[in-house]
Write an enzyme that holds these catalytic residues in place. Sequence first.
Site, PDB file in Angstrom:
ATOM      1  N   GLU A 105      -4.624   2.434  -4.476  1.00 37.08           N
ATOM      2  CA  GLU A 105      -3.171   2.510  -4.371  1.00 37.08           C
ATOM      3  C   GLU A 105      -2.572   1.218  -3.812  1.00 37.08           C
ATOM      4  O   GLU A 105      -1.424   1.185  -3.390  1.00 37.08           O
ATOM      5  CB  GLU A 105      -2.766   3.685  -3.477  1.00 37.08           C
ATOM      6  CG  GLU A 105      -3.095   3.542  -2.004  1.00 37.08           C
ATOM      7  CD  GLU A 105      -4.520   3.946  -1.647  1.00 37.08           C
ATOM      8  OE1 GLU A 105      -4.780   4.157  -0.465  1.00 37.08           O
ATOM      9  OE2 GLU A 105      -5.374   4.053  -2.572  1.00 37.08           O
TER      10      GLU A 105
ATOM     11  N   ASP B  55       0.855  -1.190   0.000  1.00 39.47           N
ATOM     12  CA  ASP B  55       0.000   0.000   0.000  1.00 39.47           C
ATOM     13  C   ASP B  55       0.891   1.241   0.000  1.00 39.47           C
ATOM     14  O   ASP B  55       1.830   1.351   0.805  1.00 39.47           O
ATOM     15  CB  ASP B  55      -0.897  -0.005   1.242  1.00 39.47           C
ATOM     16  CG  ASP B  55      -1.991   1.041   1.141  1.00 39.47           C
ATOM     17  OD1 ASP B  55      -2.935   0.815   0.365  1.00 39.47           O
ATOM     18  OD2 ASP B  55      -1.876   2.071   1.832  1.00 39.47           O
TER      19      ASP B  55
ATOM     20  N   ASN C 248      -2.582  12.718  -3.737  1.00 40.02           N
ATOM     21  CA  ASN C 248      -3.578  13.140  -4.727  1.00 40.02           C
ATOM     22  C   ASN C 248      -4.117  14.537  -4.402  1.00 40.02           C
ATOM     23  O   ASN C 248      -4.289  15.371  -5.292  1.00 40.02           O
ATOM     24  CB  ASN C 248      -4.741  12.142  -4.769  1.00 40.02           C
ATOM     25  CG  ASN C 248      -4.576  11.105  -5.875  1.00 40.02           C
ATOM     26  OD1 ASN C 248      -3.828  11.309  -6.818  1.00 40.02           O
ATOM     27  ND2 ASN C 248      -5.294  10.005  -5.755  1.00 40.02           N
TER      28      ASN C 248
ATOM     29  N   ASP D 245      -1.924   9.479 -10.887  1.00 40.90           N
ATOM     30  CA  ASP D 245      -1.846   8.383 -11.869  1.00 40.90           C
ATOM     31  C   ASP D 245      -0.396   8.111 -12.258  1.00 40.90           C
ATOM     32  O   ASP D 245       0.020   6.954 -12.402  1.00 40.90           O
ATOM     33  CB  ASP D 245      -2.667   8.719 -13.114  1.00 40.90           C
ATOM     34  CG  ASP D 245      -4.172   8.683 -12.849  1.00 40.90           C
ATOM     35  OD1 ASP D 245      -4.560   8.146 -11.785  1.00 40.90           O
ATOM     36  OD2 ASP D 245      -4.938   9.178 -13.697  1.00 40.90           O
TER      37      ASP D 245
END
Length: 443
Positions: free
Chosen positions: A357, A313, A321, A330
């Site tokens: 993620e 993770d 983000n 991305d």
Amino acid sequence: MSDAQALDGDRHLNQLAFQRAVSGMAFISADGIFVSVNPSFSSLLGYEPDELIGVHVQVLNERPEVSVASVSPSWLAYYTLETPSEMRLSDRNGSTVWAKVSVSAHELAGEKPGSLLYLMQLQDITERKRAQLAEASLRMSEQMYRAITEHCTDIISKHSLDGLYLYVSPSVQTMLGYEQEELVGTSIYDYFHPHDLQLMNTAVDELESRTALKLPPYRMRNKEGDYIWLETHLRVIEAADEHGREFVCVSRDITDRKNTENQLRKTNALLQKISSIDALTGVANRRSFDENYAKEWRHGLRFSTPLSIILLDIDYFKRFNDNYGHHEGDICLKQVAEALKRAAKRPGDLIARYGGEEFVIVLPITDERGAAYVAEQLRQEVELLQMPHPSSDVSSFVTASLGHSTIIPTRDLPPRELLVRADRALYQAKQEGRNRSRAFGHG
């Protein structure tokens, strides 16, 4: 000897000649009824002596549904011919008998003028006629065969059992570019694609126990050196010299079909790949992971080999983000995926995007020590990206937390148990400060 005695003697001789004549003879009344029939006549048509007496001549008609009366005003016009003629008659069993037929009229002595009796004579020509018909049929078959072989778009060829061309149809020029005389005397094996030789040898071996065979699709070299795909039906025949056997082939060009099939296979493979790849990161997607994991679990169960799972993770990715926007998020996911590929690079290892993620790595035939080593390599590769992440509480660069677990699958354990344990190990890594890997059950 009196005149009466002489007349009786002549009648006796005539009757004797009539009965013993080799040719079939029968006297028929003016209205078409058999009056007298000799043994040769009745035997030719399968009747017992005198069985035809009193029967109408219609019984000889080969087509009983067409009556003599409907063909002509009288039976006489149907059978009376100026010269003997070949006719098809019907015997007692309804079979066809060929005979040369003649009918002549004879005036009855002592009767009123114009009273006639008709003599029908039959000469059996059935065997000769059958031979003629067979010969005509053979000629027609030969003409049909010639027309088929000369105009058929398929290649028709004849070979000795060792593969030599004995004949090939003109269509070979259109399909393969060779003239007929170029192939006759050469071996068909010289034109096969090298990769198809064993396939053809195996197929032809079946001819030991079969007389007909459909060969698997194969490639054959044309005159320009290119290969085309053919489909061939093969039949074994007796050789013309009655020694040994030969085989006849009918071959069809299926190159277009094979090209279409190959293109469909490539398209299907591409679609399969697309359907199993995560569009953003290029690693396997969740669907592909599910299929792979189920397969590897079954393999471990069957062979009692260890199976390891690593869950990864990205630390504080939501903050990444929020800080940089989804476009940069991305890009981050793509670079992390590339880093993971560099660390888990065995052919059997699978890297998949598990969701958001989070990534999952499947390590077949890998024990706990091996899983710990790979997990640490994964963590380091992510850290080496040196991607700025000022919103992270653990580092100024993007990092990852990992949890791994190892199980030798058994029937007592559900497949999901390994994932549950890896998830607990990941939770432990996060609780201990992130940017680290932990094994299930270890502090």
